[in-house]
Design a protein around this motif. Structure first.
Motif, PDB file in Angstrom:
ATOM      1  N   GLU A 198       0.681  -1.273  -0.069  1.00 58.20           N
ATOM      2  CA  GLU A 198       0.004   0.008   0.053  1.00 58.20           C
ATOM      3  C   GLU A 198       0.763   1.105   0.030  1.00 58.20           C
ATOM      4  O   GLU A 198       1.850   1.261   0.744  1.00 58.20           O
ATOM      5  CB  GLU A 198      -0.865  -0.026   1.282  1.00 58.20           C
ATOM      6  N   GLY A 199       0.494   2.080  -1.099  1.00 61.60           N
ATOM      7  CA  GLY A 199       1.240   3.390  -1.122  1.00 61.60           C
ATOM      8  C   GLY A 199       2.689   3.273  -1.433  1.00 61.60           C
ATOM      9  O   GLY A 199       3.495   4.347  -1.412  1.00 61.60           O
ATOM     10  N   VAL A 200       3.270   2.088  -1.741  1.00 63.61           N
ATOM     11  CA  VAL A 200       4.427   1.917  -2.552  1.00 63.61           C
ATOM     12  C   VAL A 200       4.550   1.894  -4.192  1.00 63.61           C
ATOM     13  O   VAL A 200       3.445   1.238  -4.721  1.00 63.61           O
ATOM     14  CB  VAL A 200       5.083   0.583  -2.068  1.00 63.61           C
ATOM     15  N   GLY A 201       5.128   2.920  -4.622  1.00 67.25           N
ATOM     16  CA  GLY A 201       5.232   2.776  -6.098  1.00 67.25           C
ATOM     17  C   GLY A 201       4.131   3.220  -6.547  1.00 67.25           C
ATOM     18  O   GLY A 201       3.587   2.961  -7.682  1.00 67.25           O
ATOM     19  N   VAL A 202       3.764   4.402  -6.276  1.00 67.75           N
ATOM     20  CA  VAL A 202       2.406   5.133  -6.940  1.00 67.75           C
ATOM     21  C   VAL A 202       2.555   5.751  -8.341  1.00 67.75           C
ATOM     22  O   VAL A 202       3.649   6.543  -8.639  1.00 67.75           O
ATOM     23  CB  VAL A 202       2.031   6.283  -6.029  1.00 67.75           C
ATOM     24  N   LEU A 203       1.789   5.188  -9.183  1.00 68.04           N
ATOM     25  CA  LEU A 203       1.857   5.782 -10.630  1.00 68.04           C
ATOM     26  C   LEU A 203       0.572   6.602 -11.013  1.00 68.04           C
ATOM     27  O   LEU A 203      -0.321   5.754 -10.803  1.00 68.04           O
ATOM     28  CB  LEU A 203       2.079   4.615 -11.780  1.00 68.04           C
ATOM     29  N   GLY A 212       3.079   5.540 -21.483  1.00 69.42           N
ATOM     30  CA  GLY A 212       2.653   4.375 -22.293  1.00 69.42           C
ATOM     31  C   GLY A 212       2.417   3.075 -21.746  1.00 69.42           C
ATOM     32  O   GLY A 212       2.525   1.991 -22.355  1.00 69.42           O
ATOM     33  N   ALA A 213       2.149   3.132 -20.504  1.00 67.65           N
ATOM     34  CA  ALA A 213       1.910   1.775 -19.722  1.00 67.65           C
ATOM     35  C   ALA A 213       0.588   1.184 -20.185  1.00 67.65           C
ATOM     36  O   ALA A 213      -0.353   1.671 -20.820  1.00 67.65           O
ATOM     37  CB  ALA A 213       1.579   2.136 -18.233  1.00 67.65           C
ATOM     38  N   VAL A 214       0.510  -0.168 -20.011  1.00 66.85           N
ATOM     39  CA  VAL A 214      -0.271  -1.146 -20.576  1.00 66.85           C
ATOM     40  C   VAL A 214      -0.678  -2.072 -19.553  1.00 66.85           C
ATOM     41  O   VAL A 214      -0.075  -2.548 -18.740  1.00 66.85           O
ATOM     42  CB  VAL A 214       0.053  -1.932 -22.032  1.00 66.85           C
ATOM     43  N   PRO A 299      -2.034 -11.321 -20.416  1.00 70.01           N
ATOM     44  CA  PRO A 299      -2.191 -11.089 -18.912  1.00 70.01           C
ATOM     45  C   PRO A 299      -1.515  -9.818 -18.358  1.00 70.01           C
ATOM     46  O   PRO A 299      -1.813  -9.069 -17.574  1.00 70.01           O
ATOM     47  CB  PRO A 299      -1.558 -12.499 -18.404  1.00 70.01           C
ATOM     48  N   ARG A 300      -0.364  -9.661 -19.230  1.00 69.05           N
ATOM     49  CA  ARG A 300       0.709  -8.451 -18.591  1.00 69.05           C
ATOM     50  C   ARG A 300       0.302  -7.267 -19.218  1.00 69.05           C
ATOM     51  O   ARG A 300       0.973  -5.976 -19.168  1.00 69.05           O
ATOM     52  CB  ARG A 300       2.124  -8.855 -19.061  1.00 69.05           C
ATOM     53  N   GLY A 301      -0.628  -7.341 -20.465  1.00 70.65           N
ATOM     54  CA  GLY A 301      -1.104  -6.011 -21.104  1.00 70.65           C
ATOM     55  C   GLY A 301      -1.100  -6.292 -22.556  1.00 70.65           C
ATOM     56  O   GLY A 301      -1.136  -7.303 -23.224  1.00 70.65           O
ATOM     57  N   LEU A 328       8.141  -0.636 -19.166  1.00 70.65           N
ATOM     58  CA  LEU A 328       9.659  -0.194 -18.779  1.00 70.65           C
ATOM     59  C   LEU A 328       9.668   1.150 -18.313  1.00 70.65           C
ATOM     60  O   LEU A 328      10.263   1.551 -17.215  1.00 70.65           O
ATOM     61  CB  LEU A 328      10.676  -0.842 -19.568  1.00 70.65           C
ATOM     62  N   PRO A 329       9.091   2.150 -18.932  1.00 68.52           N
ATOM     63  CA  PRO A 329       9.382   3.429 -18.698  1.00 68.52           C
ATOM     64  C   PRO A 329       8.511   3.904 -17.491  1.00 68.52           C
ATOM     65  O   PRO A 329       8.711   4.891 -16.628  1.00 68.52           O
ATOM     66  CB  PRO A 329       8.626   4.144 -20.065  1.00 68.52           C
ATOM     67  N   ALA A 330       7.186   3.160 -17.232  1.00 69.90           N
ATOM     68  CA  ALA A 330       6.499   3.293 -16.076  1.00 69.90           C
ATOM     69  C   ALA A 330       7.272   2.727 -15.078  1.00 69.90           C
ATOM     70  O   ALA A 330       7.089   3.310 -13.974  1.00 69.90           O
ATOM     71  CB  ALA A 330       4.999   2.662 -16.309  1.00 69.90           C
ATOM     72  N   LEU A 331       7.994   1.618 -15.061  1.00 71.04           N
ATOM     73  CA  LEU A 331       8.492   1.174 -14.072  1.00 71.04           C
ATOM     74  C   LEU A 331       9.739   2.112 -13.754  1.00 71.04           C
ATOM     75  O   LEU A 331      10.058   2.155 -12.351  1.00 71.04           O
ATOM     76  CB  LEU A 331       9.297  -0.072 -14.315  1.00 71.04           C
TER      77      LEU A 331
END
Length: 359
Positions: A198-203, A212-214, A299-301, A328-331
């Motif tokens: 919870e609250g970790v890695g908020v995008l 460009g996340a999917v 499953p991953r997008g 990867l850019p979102a990561l």
């Protein structure tokens, strides 16, 4: 000001199931920048179009990834069918939905188990993978394989399902659903799990769109986008809406995948109930000539298959854009500013597949 240092993360790490490699620029315990190191492994899968005819290449496409192999074969076949104008029988389209949604359940249960293992919740990891085994068993019965299925072919599918098997599928899902609900409540309500997610890695929604996340990575940030709504296969005949969460953190990404498991169970039930009678493939002659983009929801997008044909049995080009590459850019975005201890969990929350990414 703290001295900056670069820490290599991966490709081997006790938590990571995939050999991803990141160079983390650190100030004390904080990540201030991330340099992914990908694209150096050439498997030659796309070059094989020059040696395998377009029918045989279906088997190559399935081997892009062992988890999403059913949908890789499906995406490639959809592209060829659109180029050649092949009309796939309606029964085959429903059977493709059943196979694809079993693959989604299998993939999401795999991810949930790996997530539990990452923060040391071994009993939850074992229970999750015990349920996944039952999904793999039924996939083996309906396709003949547990990892590589060879169930989809250009023009339809290779295997039909009789009434006894359809009844067995529904019985297994009825038995599995309450067990999956039980372990899902642990993921959502356990203090241990919530503390790590919870609250970790908020995008944020804006960052999810701009990077460009999917897939679940995108939908966990409040964006209602699911390629199944393009109505390929028989999805246009089934009732469902994209699963969306709004918090954008690691827990939101976990919740999206959990809810998608139950959505997949519902879609399989709908497909079994509406499965029409008829043939399961369309014979065809000739070679493809033209080009096409096929977009599917793995499953991953979102995965994109670009196929260019020249009228011979060998294709000019096959290009695959996998969801891990898109995420990867979102990561990188969510890793900047996080604690070093949270890096393994954040990498896991995009459900990375380097096998897909490095072709």
């Amino acid at each position: 000001m703290s001295e900056r240092m670069v820490i290599p993360f991966g490709p081997q790490h006790p938590v990571l199931p995939e050999p991803i490699h990141l160079n983390l620029v650190m100030e004390d315990e904080k990540v201030v920048d991330v340099l992914p190191s990908i694209g150096f492994v050439h498997r030659g899968l796309e070059m094989l179009v020059k040696k395998k005819d377009f029918n045989a290449y279906t088997y190559v496409a399935e081997r892009v990834c062992g988890i999403c192999s059913y949908m890789h074969g499906m995406g490639y076949c959809q592209a060829i069918e659109n180029i050649m104008g092949i009309e796939v029988p309606e029964r085959a389209l429903y059977l493709r939905v059943i196979g694809a949604e079993f693959s989604r359940i299998h993939s999401h249960l795999l991810w949930l188990g790996l997530c539990a293992d990452a923060f040391g919740f071994e009993s939850l990891f074992m229970h999750t993978w015990k349920l996944r085994e039952q999904i793999l068993d039924i996939m083996e019965e309906i396709t003949g394989g547990r990892v590589i299925f060879s169930a989809v072919k250009i023009g339809g599918v290779k295997r039909d399902l009789d009434e006894a098997m359809l009844t067995k599928i529904l019985d297994i899902l009825n038995d599995l659903e309450p067990q999956i609900k039980e372990i899902s409540s642990v993921f959502i309500e356990s203090v241990t799990v919530r503390h790590r997610l919870e609250g970790v890695g908020v995008l944020s929604t804006e960052d999810a769109i701009s990077t460009g996340a999917v897939g679940p990575m995108l939908r966990a940030s409040g964006v209602s986008q699911d390629m199944r709504k393009l109505n390929y296969a028989a999805y246009g005949q089934l009732d469902f809406d994209p699963i969306v969460e709004k918090n954008g953190d690691s827990m939101a990404r976990c919740k999206v995948r959990i809810r998608e498991i139950f959505q997949s169970i519902d879609l399989i039930r709908q497909a079994v109930k509406k499965l029409p009678q008829g043939t399961i493939d369309t014979p065809f002659k000739g070679n493809p000539d033209g080009e096409y983009f096929a977009r599917l929801e793995q499953p991953r997008g979102e995965v994109i298959y670009y196929v260019k044909a020249n009228g011979t049995k060998f294709l000019d080009r096959v290009r695959v854009r996998t969801p891990t590459l898109a995420n990867l850019p979102a990561l990188v975005k969510v890793l900047k500013g996080c604690d070093l201890a949270d890096v393994p969990i954040l990498v896991l929350t995009i459900d990375p597949c380097i096998s897909c990414t490095e072709r």
